[in-house]
Design an enzyme around this catalytic site. Structure first.
Site, short mmCIF file in Angstrom:
data_model
loop_
_atom_site.label_atom_id
_atom_site.label_comp_id
_atom_site.label_asym_id
_atom_site.label_seq_id
_atom_site.Cartn_x
_atom_site.Cartn_y
_atom_site.Cartn_z
N CYS A 95 0.81 -1.22 0.00
CA CYS A 95 0.00 0.00 0.00
C CYS A 95 0.84 1.27 0.00
O CYS A 95 0.28 2.38 -0.02
CB CYS A 95 -0.95 -0.01 1.19
SG CYS A 95 -2.06 -1.43 1.15
N HIS B 211 -2.21 8.13 6.05
CA HIS B 211 -2.51 6.83 5.45
C HIS B 211 -3.90 6.40 5.90
O HIS B 211 -4.70 5.93 5.10
CB HIS B 211 -1.44 5.82 5.85
CG HIS B 211 -1.56 4.51 5.14
ND1 HIS B 211 -1.59 4.41 3.77
CD2 HIS B 211 -1.66 3.24 5.62
CE1 HIS B 211 -1.70 3.13 3.42
NE2 HIS B 211 -1.75 2.41 4.52
N GLU C 158 -0.21 5.38 13.56
CA GLU C 158 0.02 6.59 12.78
C GLU C 158 -0.27 7.84 13.61
O GLU C 158 0.47 8.83 13.54
CB GLU C 158 -0.81 6.59 11.51
CG GLU C 158 -0.49 7.79 10.61
CD GLU C 158 -1.16 7.73 9.26
OE1 GLU C 158 -0.74 8.50 8.37
OE2 GLU C 158 -2.11 6.93 9.08
N LYS D 237 -9.50 7.69 2.62
CA LYS D 237 -10.03 6.32 2.57
C LYS D 237 -11.44 6.22 3.12
O LYS D 237 -12.16 5.26 2.85
CB LYS D 237 -9.08 5.37 3.30
CG LYS D 237 -7.74 5.23 2.58
CD LYS D 237 -6.80 4.28 3.30
CE LYS D 237 -5.49 4.14 2.54
NZ LYS D 237 -4.67 5.37 2.55
N HIS E 219 -10.00 1.86 0.37
CA HIS E 219 -8.55 1.67 0.28
C HIS E 219 -8.21 1.09 -1.07
O HIS E 219 -8.51 -0.08 -1.36
CB HIS E 219 -8.09 0.75 1.41
CG HIS E 219 -6.61 0.75 1.62
ND1 HIS E 219 -5.72 1.31 0.73
CD2 HIS E 219 -5.84 0.22 2.64
CE1 HIS E 219 -4.49 1.15 1.18
NE2 HIS E 219 -4.54 0.51 2.34
N PHE F 62 1.87 -3.38 3.94
CA PHE F 62 2.28 -4.71 4.39
C PHE F 62 3.76 -4.92 4.03
O PHE F 62 4.24 -4.43 3.01
CB PHE F 62 1.45 -5.79 3.69
CG PHE F 62 0.08 -6.00 4.28
CD1 PHE F 62 -0.37 -5.28 5.37
CD2 PHE F 62 -0.78 -6.95 3.73
CE1 PHE F 62 -1.64 -5.49 5.90
CE2 PHE F 62 -2.04 -7.17 4.24
CZ PHE F 62 -2.48 -6.44 5.33
#
Length: 401
Positions: free
Chosen positions: A162, A296, A307, A325, A330, A389
């Site tokens: 991502c 994010h 975050e 998002k 996403h 990831f």
């Protein structure tokens, strides 16, 4: 600001669940409108929501050979074509050897793979299309863009989950800085709304069946989405020589790796924090110079908490924070490019869009997340975060021209 190897953004393109162009996507994000909807394809699976791109019809997709393209490549081509149009660049007139393509993607043409696997199982190997591999391989978005627009300079595909779209921005900026090219077409694209991919993310506990609501007290995962974002980057001298009007400057970039876990972030956010601080140093700006953060913001319990902790430590002045998002879902490997484009639009308009779906900010977050309506907040510099990831972290610093 140091101006070290900065690039200028001269064109943007967007293909998302909110719409197949830049303006309709921006309108939805600006209004805080969520696009998640029940998806019949997901019947019988643990989640039923997705954010799918509406029917896409763009002149670049009416050319011969487009019918066999996987959706990920179609999204990427349409986004790049939009960006080129805004930049005022005609591929028929450029030296393709001075142009680069850098794409970011997480999974490649998984719909094409699914169809080929089904035909193999049901009908046998002779019925698997010869278009299978050219439709599936993760570099084919990059290859199709280069082929369609006559790019003969470097053509590179990055895959950092991502963080891919933001990673692609950094690679492109560095190519421009070396002088190997004058123009870089950057595109993040993914089209992973398939039964297998949704099942995989669901098994990891990453998906929500009620909606994405980043940083909300009740957040329980993200809604999977598809789409693409594209940015035309140029060396400042090249843009000036053709009298192009920059939309923004990419002044800083950094990437780090957690080396902690395959899918979970470092609980202390050390890798993410190093990436943010390194990007600021690369840009030559102080933390307090940052006017807003495009987080994010995945809407998962752990990622949002980590975050938020990073943002508290790096930005004690609490700049406004948003996450797209909530509106768009996403888009995985596309998200960094999509959100960088949205950050450029937010800077240009002097606002910070609301985080769709956010009803009550988690009191433990300790950050200023914009909700409800867009906030007027002129700022010269903004940060866009992407974490993926594998522990991949990528951060871009964007500034007004």
């Amino acid at each position: 600001m140091s101006g070290r190897s900065e690039a200028v953004v001269t064109g943007l393109g967007l293909v998302t669940a909110a719409g197949c162009d830049r303006d309709t996507t921006w309108s939805a994000v600006r209004a805080g409108r969520a696009t998640a909807a029940p998806d019949p394809l997901l019947h019988g699976l643990p989640v039923s929501l997705s954010c799918r791109v509406p029917e896409l019809d763009h002149p670049v997709l009416r050319r011969r050979g487009s019918a066999h393209l996987d959706p990920v490549d179609r999204f990427g081509l349409a986004a790049v074509a939009q960006a080129l149009d805004q930049a005022g660049l005609d591929p028929r007139e450029w030296d393709g050897g001075r142009v680069a393509v850098v794409t970011g993607g997480g999974v490649g043409g998984v719909l094409t793979q699914d169809k080929a696997l089904a035909r193999l199982g049901e009908l046998g190997p002779e019925f698997v299309s010869p278009y299978f591999l050219p439709g599936y391989l993760i570099n084919m978005t990059c290859a199709n863009i280069a082929l369609r627009f006559g790019v003969t300079g470097p053509a590179l595909a990055t895959s950092t989950a991502c963080a891919s779209g933001t990673t692609a921005l950094g690679v492109a900026r560095d190519l421009l800085a070396t002088g190997r090219c004058d123009i870089a077409l950057v595109c993040g694209a993914d089209a992973a709304v398939t039964r297998l991919m949704v099942t995989g993310f669901s098994q990891l506990g990453a998906l929500s069946d009620t909606g994405s609501r980043p940083f909300d007290t009740a957040r329980d995962g993200f809604v999977i989405a598809e789409g693409a974002g594209a940015l035309v980057l140029e060396r400042p001298e090249h843009a000036a020589a053709r009298s192009a009007r920059p939309l923004a400057r990419l002044i800083g970039h950094a990437a780090t790796t957690d080396a902690h876990h395959l899918v979970a972030p470092d609980p202390e956010g050390r890798g993410a924090e190093r990436a943010v601080r390194a990007a600021l140093a690369d840009a030559g700006v102080a933390a307090e110079d940052v006017g807003h953060v495009n987080a994010h913001g995945t809407s998962t319990r752990q990622n949002d908490a980590v975050e938020a902790a990073v943002l508290r430590r790096v930005f004690p002045h609490r700049p406004p924070v948003t996450s797209a998002k909530g509106a768009l879902g996403h888009t995985l490997g596309a998200s960094g490019a999509v959100e960088a484009a949205l950050t450029v639009l937010a800077l240009a308009e002097g606002i910070v869009p609301p985080t769709a779906g956010l009803a009550e900010t988690d009191p433990g977050a300790g950050i200023d997340v914009v909700s409800g309506t867009a906030r007027t907040h002129p700022a010269p510099v903004a940060v866009s975060n992407s974490f993926g990831f594998g522990g991949h972290n990528a951060v871009a610093v964007l500034a007004l021209p």
